[in-house]
Design a protein around this motif. Structure first.
Motif, short mmCIF file in Angstrom:
data_model
loop_
_atom_site.label_atom_id
_atom_site.label_comp_id
_atom_site.label_asym_id
_atom_site.label_seq_id
_atom_site.Cartn_x
_atom_site.Cartn_y
_atom_site.Cartn_z
N PHE A 49 0.82 -1.21 0.00
CA PHE A 49 0.00 0.00 0.00
C PHE A 49 0.85 1.26 0.00
O PHE A 49 0.57 2.22 0.71
CB PHE A 49 -0.95 -0.03 1.20
N GLY A 50 1.91 1.23 -0.81
CA GLY A 50 2.71 2.42 -1.03
C GLY A 50 3.40 2.93 0.21
O GLY A 50 3.92 2.15 1.03
N ARG A 86 -6.78 0.37 -4.12
CA ARG A 86 -6.20 -0.96 -3.91
C ARG A 86 -6.81 -1.64 -2.69
O ARG A 86 -6.92 -2.86 -2.63
CB ARG A 86 -4.68 -0.84 -3.76
N ILE A 87 -7.20 -0.84 -1.69
CA ILE A 87 -7.81 -1.41 -0.49
C ILE A 87 -9.24 -1.89 -0.76
O ILE A 87 -9.63 -2.98 -0.38
CB ILE A 87 -7.80 -0.37 0.66
N VAL A 88 -10.03 -1.04 -1.44
CA VAL A 88 -11.46 -1.34 -1.57
C VAL A 88 -11.79 -2.25 -2.76
O VAL A 88 -12.82 -2.92 -2.75
CB VAL A 88 -12.29 -0.04 -1.66
N LEU A 120 -8.53 -4.35 5.67
CA LEU A 120 -7.33 -4.89 5.05
C LEU A 120 -7.35 -6.41 5.19
O LEU A 120 -8.14 -6.97 5.96
CB LEU A 120 -6.09 -4.32 5.73
N PRO A 121 -6.49 -7.11 4.45
CA PRO A 121 -6.47 -8.57 4.55
C PRO A 121 -6.28 -9.11 5.96
O PRO A 121 -6.76 -10.20 6.29
CB PRO A 121 -5.29 -8.96 3.64
N ASP A 122 -5.58 -8.34 6.82
CA ASP A 122 -5.36 -8.81 8.19
C ASP A 122 -6.51 -8.46 9.13
O ASP A 122 -6.46 -8.72 10.32
CB ASP A 122 -4.05 -8.25 8.74
N ASN A 156 -20.33 -4.32 9.64
CA ASN A 156 -20.21 -3.51 8.44
C ASN A 156 -18.96 -3.89 7.67
O ASN A 156 -18.98 -4.01 6.45
CB ASN A 156 -20.17 -2.02 8.79
N ALA A 157 -17.85 -4.02 8.36
CA ALA A 157 -16.61 -4.52 7.77
C ALA A 157 -16.08 -5.56 8.74
O ALA A 157 -15.85 -5.26 9.91
CB ALA A 157 -15.60 -3.39 7.58
#
Length: 476
Positions: free
Chosen positions: A122-123, A172-174, A192-194, A283-284
């Motif tokens: 993520f840069g 890239r995240i969404v 995020l993946p984690d 929600n997430a």
């Protein structure tokens, strides 16, 4: 996901499109430039340079990065991170040699890490995500990045090349989650993946530029022993809460933003017996349950046409048809509170949720207000009766002035007296002073036993008197 698929996700930005803001009305696939390598190839960042030297370095980075992307095999599986990094390193060294670019070893390593972070991570914020001492990351536009360390906010020397660069990271995240962010939907919740929680909001709503807030999750979830070691809770309180969970008490974890509600919900859910069917609704998806029989559900925002939305309330209603033994709602913030209370009152004991509030009494007021948001035109007394019969324990947390997070109340909801819901504090945090900026104190038992002790004993759990501050072992 293969490099080829990530390339297919991206499209070139329209020439007349303002920097950092995707085209109005575009779908997520059209705006999510950062979802793959093509975004790095097609988007040209035009950030102003701080100095000629900075401009030279930026040009070098862009040139090497673009050439590297051309050389990479698009079908490469980026999930094999070590293998991809080795390939990138080989091509990176080859490109530097071909162009006769001379760099010192630290400069070469810095350039490689930045380019590999752009391709695989993520840069600029990738090193911050890997830093275990950081609990929160706040990107306020391309040039202002703050982090939270040990409960304190500090600015870090990390910058993006411009608004477009921040947008690539957001995309890239969404993108992998099937979510979108554009002018018609300028903010989004993601993960995020984690499991770390992400909120992003973009111009024109965010005036300082694209803004990202990341609440990091520890790579190894915080344990009960760690919470006790931090002074957030006492062993006696943990023993009591464990008994409440096993005996299927309905629990609401309350507190302000950043007070540790989700962490505590994870801890409490870890006490649920492994042979029970658990449904989580968020929600997430953030909860990290370790049991085997867990069904995680996640809400969905509407698409670009305003259709297809699945709310927390829809999921709570649907969950009742999925034969749950425990329902865990990540956070009640609206009309779903009424359905959650209904579930707690219709045989789904042992359910848990979180709510934002300033204290146990305020938690009840907020739940009452959220139930009114359902638009059912129910009398206030009927709602209060539902709350008093459904909720049995309120665990309230606070983020203290010194940045520490502590449990400050464990309160029993005892019933109704007239039109008022009655509460009884079982544990209360008692502050004894401040030393070197640190708040001193302890979560102390009040000496009162909860009325639901018969339910705990019926579950085969017999708590010692010391848990409630009675007897020789009472701790001060």
């Amino acid at each position: 996901m293969s490099l080829l698929k990530r390339i297919e996700q991206g499209q070139s930005t329209r020439a007349d499109q303002p920097t950092g803001v995707p085209a109005s009305g575009s779908s997520h696939g059209e705006s999510a430039q950062g979802g793959g390598l093509s975004s790095l190839q097609t988007r040209r960042v035009s950030a102003p340079s701080a100095s000629p030297q900075a401009g030279t370095y930026f040009d070098l980075k862009t040139r090497v990065q673009n050439k590297l992307l051309i050389e990479l095999d698009p079908s490469m599986d980026i999930s094999k991170t070590d293998e991809v990094r080795r390939t990138i390193m080989e091509l990176f060294e080859q490109i530097l040699n071909e162009e006769n670019i001379v760099l010192s070893r630290p400069e070469r390593q810095r350039l490689f890490e930045q380019i590999s972070a752009e391709i695989l991570g993520f840069g600029p914020i990738e090193p911050l995500l890997q830093d275990d001492t950081i609990s929160e990351i706040m990107v306020n536009g391309p040039k202002n990045v703050y982090v939270e360390r040990k409960g304190k906010l500090v600015r870090v020397p990390v910058t993006f090349d411009g608004n477009e660069h921040v947008m690539r990271v957001i995309d890239r995240i969404v993108a992998p989650l099937g979510r979108r962010i554009d002018e018609s939907s300028p903010y989004v919740d993601a993960r995020l993946p984690d499991g770390s929680r992400v909120n992003a909001i973009i111009p024109p709503i965010a005036l300082c530029g694209p803004t990202i807030t990341i609440r990091k999750f520890s790579k190894s979830p915080i344990t009960v022993d760690q919470l006790i070691g931090f002074g957030a809770i006492t062993p006696e309180a943990v023993e009591f809460l464990k008994a409440c969970v096993i005996a299927r008490m309905n629990i609401v974890v309350s507190g302000g933003t950043g007070s540790g509600k989700t962490t505590m919900l994870n801890i409490l859910s870890g006490f649920i017996p492994s042979d029970e069917r658990i449904l989580t609704i968020e929600n997430a998806a953030e909860l990290q349950l370790r049991q085997e029989h867990v069904v995680p559900l996640e809400s969905r925002p509407p698409n670009i046409e305003g259709r297809g939305e699945v709310t927390i309330r829809d999921l709570v209603i649907n969950a009742l048809r999925m034969r749950p033994e425990r329902i865990i709602v990540g956070e009640c913030r609206g009309a779903e509170s009424l359905d959650m209370l209904q579930a707690m009152n219709t045989g789904h004991d042992g359910s848990m949720t979180t709510a934002h509030s300033n204290g146990p009494r305020d938690t009840l007021s907020r739940m009452e207000t959220m139930c009114l948001m359902a638009g059912m035109d129910l009398p206030v007394r009927a709602i209060r009766e539902q709350i008093s019969s459904a909720v049995e324990v309120i665990l309230h947390q606070e983020r203290m002035r010194d940045g520490t997070r502590k449990v400050v109340n464990i309160t029993e909801v005892t019933g109704m007296e007239g039109d008022v819901i009655t509460l009884t504090d079982i544990y209360v945090f008692e502050q004894t002073g401040i030393e070197n900026g640190k708040i001193l104190g302890r979560l102390r038992p009040t000496g009162l036993r909860p009325k639901f002790m018969d339910k705990i004993e019926a579950a085969g759990i017999h708590l010692p008197s010391s848990v409630f501050g009675v007897g020789d072992r009472r701790r001060y």
